[in-house]
Design an enzyme around this catalytic site. Structure first.
Site, PDB file in Angstrom:
ATOM      1  N   HIS A 196       0.823  -1.220   0.000  1.00 17.48           N
ATOM      2  CA  HIS A 196       0.000   0.000   0.000  1.00 17.48           C
ATOM      3  C   HIS A 196       0.848   1.257   0.000  1.00 17.48           C
ATOM      4  CE1 HIS A 196       0.712   0.967   4.285  1.00 17.48           C
ATOM      5  NE2 HIS A 196       0.691  -0.343   4.490  1.00 17.48           N
ATOM      6  N   CYS A 212       2.504  -4.778   7.106  1.00 23.92           N
ATOM      7  CA  CYS A 212       2.256  -4.473   5.703  1.00 23.92           C
ATOM      8  C   CYS A 212       3.508  -3.885   5.042  1.00 23.92           C
ATOM      9  CB  CYS A 212       1.094  -3.510   5.565  1.00 23.92           C
ATOM     10  SG  CYS A 212      -0.479  -4.223   6.095  1.00 23.92           S
TER      11      CYS A 212
END
Length: 237
Positions: A196, A212
């Site tokens: 992301h 992440c």
């Protein structure tokens, strides 16, 4: 006197014809060539500060996307190895594969033909929260909402207002998922880990997130456009 006068008139006529021929020659010699001012006086072109270049200014400059103004990244404050760049494919993986090297803080997308890869600098999860293995980028989203999982809410109760059942945090510049999110699945199940974007450019090259893989917003937009549908992803520990 008459002979002298005629001689003088004949001389003036010849001179007039010669002058006219010369002027006609200039007019018919084709378009004139002008040297651009910038080429003559390069010293007057504005100089960029050390560490900056027009190409990188364009790569990491301010952009408008999805109705949001993404600020320019001060890339000169980031080690150059983390800039987006095309490199030889040394991952051993075939074309279309995404490879995350958590030790080196790089993400590779192997390009068609398998000889080269587009490489991006990334931030990764803190020790204890990092994920490794192989999966598939099952789903992708522009300007996603963010819903922290229950495990994260348990560690950080202040996130409860965005937790499961709340609808999550609305898209925007302060949303932790940034401008794009690529969702990693394994064996058909959501791993809860993502590739992301992120507004915190100074986290690139560091281990700071809860598992992440984060990229600069300008880079995740570029990756989003390049990565194949249902791409295989390999995360090296």
């Amino acid at each position: 006197m008459t002979t002298d006068l005629l001689s003088r008139r004949r001389l003036l006529s010849l001179l007039a014809v010669g002058t006219a021929s010369t002027l006609a020659g200039c007019a018919s010699s084709g378009p004139q060539r002008f040297t651009p001012i910038a080429a003559v006086s390069p010293a007057f072109a504005p100089a960029l500060p050390p560490g900056r270049s027009p190409e990188l200014d364009a790569t990491y400059g301010e952009i408008v996307d999805g109705g949001f103004v993404i600020p320019a990244v001060p890339y000169w404050k980031i080690p150059p190895r983390f800039y987006r760049q095309r490199v030889p494919n040394e991952t051993g993986e075939p074309a279309g594969t995404v490879v995350v090297d958590t030790q080196q803080r790089f993400l590779y997308l192997v390009e068609p033909g398998g000889q080269t890869a587009m490489r991006y600098g990334v931030g990764i999860g803190r020790e204890g929260f990092a994920w490794q293995g192989e999966g598939v980028i099952q789903w992708r989203q522009k300007w996603p909402k963010w819903t922290p999982p229950s495990e994260m809410v348990a560690r950080q109760p202040e996130l409860a207002k965005y937790g499961p059942g709340t609808g999550g945090m609305e898209p925007g510049l302060m949303n932790p998922l940034g401008a794009r999110a690529l969702y990693i699945f394994k064996n058909g199940q959501d791993t809860l880990y993502r590739l992301h974007g992120n507004p915190e450019w100074n986290s690139i090259g560091k281990a700071v997130s809860s598992g992440c893989v984060r990229l600069m917003n300008q880079d995740i937009i570029d990756l989003y456009e390049r990565v194949p549908n249902k791409a295989r992803i390999v995360v090296w520990q």
